[in-house]
Design an enzyme around this catalytic site. Structure first.
Site, PDB file in Angstrom:
ATOM      1  N   ASP A  92       0.944  -1.100   0.084  1.00  0.00           N
ATOM      2  CA  ASP A  92      -0.016  -0.004   0.041  1.00  0.00           C
ATOM      3  C   ASP A  92       1.191   1.150   0.089  1.00  0.00           C
ATOM      4  O   ASP A  92       1.730   1.386   0.883  1.00  0.00           O
ATOM      5  CB  ASP A  92      -0.929  -0.016   1.186  1.00  0.00           C
ATOM      6  CG  ASP A  92      -1.965   1.331   1.278  1.00  0.00           C
ATOM      7  OD1 ASP A  92      -2.513   1.317   0.602  1.00  0.00           O
ATOM      8  OD2 ASP A  92      -1.768   1.872   2.230  1.00  0.00           O
ATOM      9  N   GLU A 117      -1.220  -1.453  -5.920  1.00  0.00           N
ATOM     10  CA  GLU A 117      -2.214  -0.928  -6.450  1.00  0.00           C
ATOM     11  C   GLU A 117      -2.091   0.002  -7.908  1.00  0.00           C
ATOM     12  O   GLU A 117      -1.044   0.665  -7.893  1.00  0.00           O
ATOM     13  CB  GLU A 117      -2.901   0.106  -5.595  1.00  0.00           C
ATOM     14  CG  GLU A 117      -4.261  -0.423  -4.913  1.00  0.00           C
ATOM     15  CD  GLU A 117      -4.832   0.558  -3.783  1.00  0.00           C
ATOM     16  OE1 GLU A 117      -6.076   0.673  -3.850  1.00  0.00           O
ATOM     17  OE2 GLU A 117      -3.774   1.286  -3.196  1.00  0.00           O
ATOM     18  N   CYS A 166     -12.669  -4.942   5.017  1.00  0.00           N
ATOM     19  CA  CYS A 166     -12.126  -5.589   6.426  1.00  0.00           C
ATOM     20  C   CYS A 166     -11.428  -6.694   5.850  1.00  0.00           C
ATOM     21  O   CYS A 166     -11.699  -7.882   5.240  1.00  0.00           O
ATOM     22  CB  CYS A 166     -13.034  -6.081   7.355  1.00  0.00           C
ATOM     23  SG  CYS A 166     -12.365  -7.225   8.789  1.00  0.00           S
ATOM     24  N   CYS A 188     -12.642 -10.353   7.662  1.00  0.00           N
ATOM     25  CA  CYS A 188     -13.868 -10.806   7.350  1.00  0.00           C
ATOM     26  C   CYS A 188     -14.560 -10.564   6.133  1.00  0.00           C
ATOM     27  O   CYS A 188     -15.528 -11.247   5.756  1.00  0.00           O
ATOM     28  CB  CYS A 188     -14.890 -10.679   8.554  1.00  0.00           C
ATOM     29  SG  CYS A 188     -15.607  -8.922   8.395  1.00  0.00           S
ATOM     30  N   CYS A 217     -13.906  -2.586  12.331  1.00  0.00           N
ATOM     31  CA  CYS A 217     -14.662  -3.223  11.542  1.00  0.00           C
ATOM     32  C   CYS A 217     -16.038  -3.521  12.260  1.00  0.00           C
ATOM     33  O   CYS A 217     -16.132  -3.941  13.467  1.00  0.00           O
ATOM     34  CB  CYS A 217     -14.166  -4.643  10.926  1.00  0.00           C
ATOM     35  SG  CYS A 217     -15.403  -5.457   9.883  1.00  0.00           S
ATOM     36  N   CYS A 259     -16.882  -7.554  12.138  1.00  0.00           N
ATOM     37  CA  CYS A 259     -16.479  -8.579  13.090  1.00  0.00           C
ATOM     38  C   CYS A 259     -15.611  -7.823  14.133  1.00  0.00           C
ATOM     39  O   CYS A 259     -15.216  -8.682  15.240  1.00  0.00           O
ATOM     40  CB  CYS A 259     -15.440  -9.484  12.351  1.00  0.00           C
ATOM     41  SG  CYS A 259     -13.726  -8.466  11.874  1.00  0.00           S
ATOM     42  N   ASP A 298      -3.467   1.314   6.706  1.00  0.00           N
ATOM     43  CA  ASP A 298      -2.745   1.090   5.688  1.00  0.00           C
ATOM     44  C   ASP A 298      -2.342  -0.354   5.602  1.00  0.00           C
ATOM     45  O   ASP A 298      -2.260  -0.959   4.374  1.00  0.00           O
ATOM     46  CB  ASP A 298      -1.210   1.945   5.583  1.00  0.00           C
ATOM     47  CG  ASP A 298      -1.237   3.277   5.697  1.00  0.00           C
ATOM     48  OD1 ASP A 298      -2.456   3.830   4.936  1.00  0.00           O
ATOM     49  OD2 ASP A 298      -0.711   3.851   6.285  1.00  0.00           O
TER      50      ASP A 298
HETATM   51 ZN   LIG Z   1     -14.063  -7.308   9.660  1.00  0.00          ZN
END
Ligand SMILES: [Zn+2]
Length: 298
Positions: free
Chosen positions: A64, A148, A200, A203, A219, A222, A229
């Protein structure tokens, strides 16, 4: 008798790019060969005669890119932003003020112009050195890496122009690609519409966009607490690996970017909380460059 001729060439843009690439490759090969010889000498072994392929390593990483830190790798490695230009900025500003005070056509003006050009050339050299060190280290330690597809050109035209030039993402990526080709590693580019900082990585829940200042978030799916980052880097790794598996021919074929979502670019998400100031980036209009025969070390 020895004769020497000096020529000055004026290659057009296309040729300049081709020459730069060629010199870049030559430099990579030269520096790596030099490093191999140094290592051999240290280990009291004979000098290697030809370049060897790097041994395979099990590691794969997502990268990243940012500005508060230069890059965060999905394995937790943080590469700090060196901010070469910012450090040199004050010196450069003083040199430019000096230049603007000198009378046109005067000897002192020519001297002041060389000083500004030298400061810029030094910054560019230091940055290139640093980029070579970082990219070589990453290539040595990883078998496959994923990035990216940042719109570097678009960013470089905008408000963040100086910072974008300063960090040299385009060069970072080019060097990685050159070294990947040379050492038989793999690089995959993840589509820029991929919402790497919204998902996330634990999850898969899509948590939505975050303001720039948010460096950590929990998140809502979860409850896991994420470093912004690092979470993005992990998502880039997963997306890159998935793209590679789905690519025609599977993992053996070179990285192919597959659009995952037809969503607009997540503008500026990784660009952090930076401010820009008035000095233009190196090489931009108005900043004198070194002329042939003028040396940085003069
Ligand atoms: Zn999550």
């Amino acid at each position: 008798m020895h004769l020497r001729y000096s020529y000055r060439i004026y290659p057009p843009v296309g040729q300049r790019a081709a020459l730069a690439r060629t010199f870049g490759c030559a430099r990579v090969v030269y520096n790596d060969a030099l490093a191999a010889r140094k290592e051999a000498r240290k280990a009291r072994q004979p000098y290697p005669r030809s370049a060897e392929q790097l041994p395979e390593v099990p590691a794969e990483v997502g990268i990243d890119l940012g500005l508060t830190t230069y890059a965060v790798l999905s394995d937790g490695t943080v590469i700090d932003n060196p901010r070469f230009l910012r450090k040199a900025e004050r010196k450069l500003k003083a040199a430019q003020r000096e230049l603007s005070r000198k009378a046109k056509g005067s000897k002192n003006r020519a001297k002041a112009r060389r000083k500004v050009a030298k400061t810029h050339a030094k910054v560019a050299d230091t940055r290139m050195d640093w980029l070579h060190k970082q990219t070589t280290r990453i290539i040595r330690e990883t078998q496959a890496l994923y990035l990216e597809d940042l719109n570097v050109r678009g960013l470089a035209r905008g408000r963040l122009a100086k910072s974008v030039h300063d960090v040299g993402w385009a060069t970072f990526r080019r060097l990685l690609e050159e070294k990947v080709a040379r050492y038989g590693r793999h690089v995959g580019i993840v589509h820029r519409a991929f919402p790497s900082s919204q998902l996330c990585s634990d999850c898969g829940h899509r948590d939505g966009p975050k303001p720039l200042a948010v460096r950590e978030w929990a998140c809502t799916g979860c409850g896991v607490l994420h470093d912004r980052d690092l979470n993005a880097a992990r998502n880039i790794l997963a997306a890159g690996q998935a793209d590679r598996l789905n690519a025609p021919g599977g993992p053996a074929s070179p990285g192919v970017a597959i659009p995952r979502q037809a969503r607009p670019v997540e503008r500026g998400t990784h660009l952090g909380d930076l401010r820009t100031t008035g000095v233009r980036a190196a090489g931009a209009g108005g900043i004198p460059r070194l002329r042939p025969g003028e040396d940085v070390k003069e």
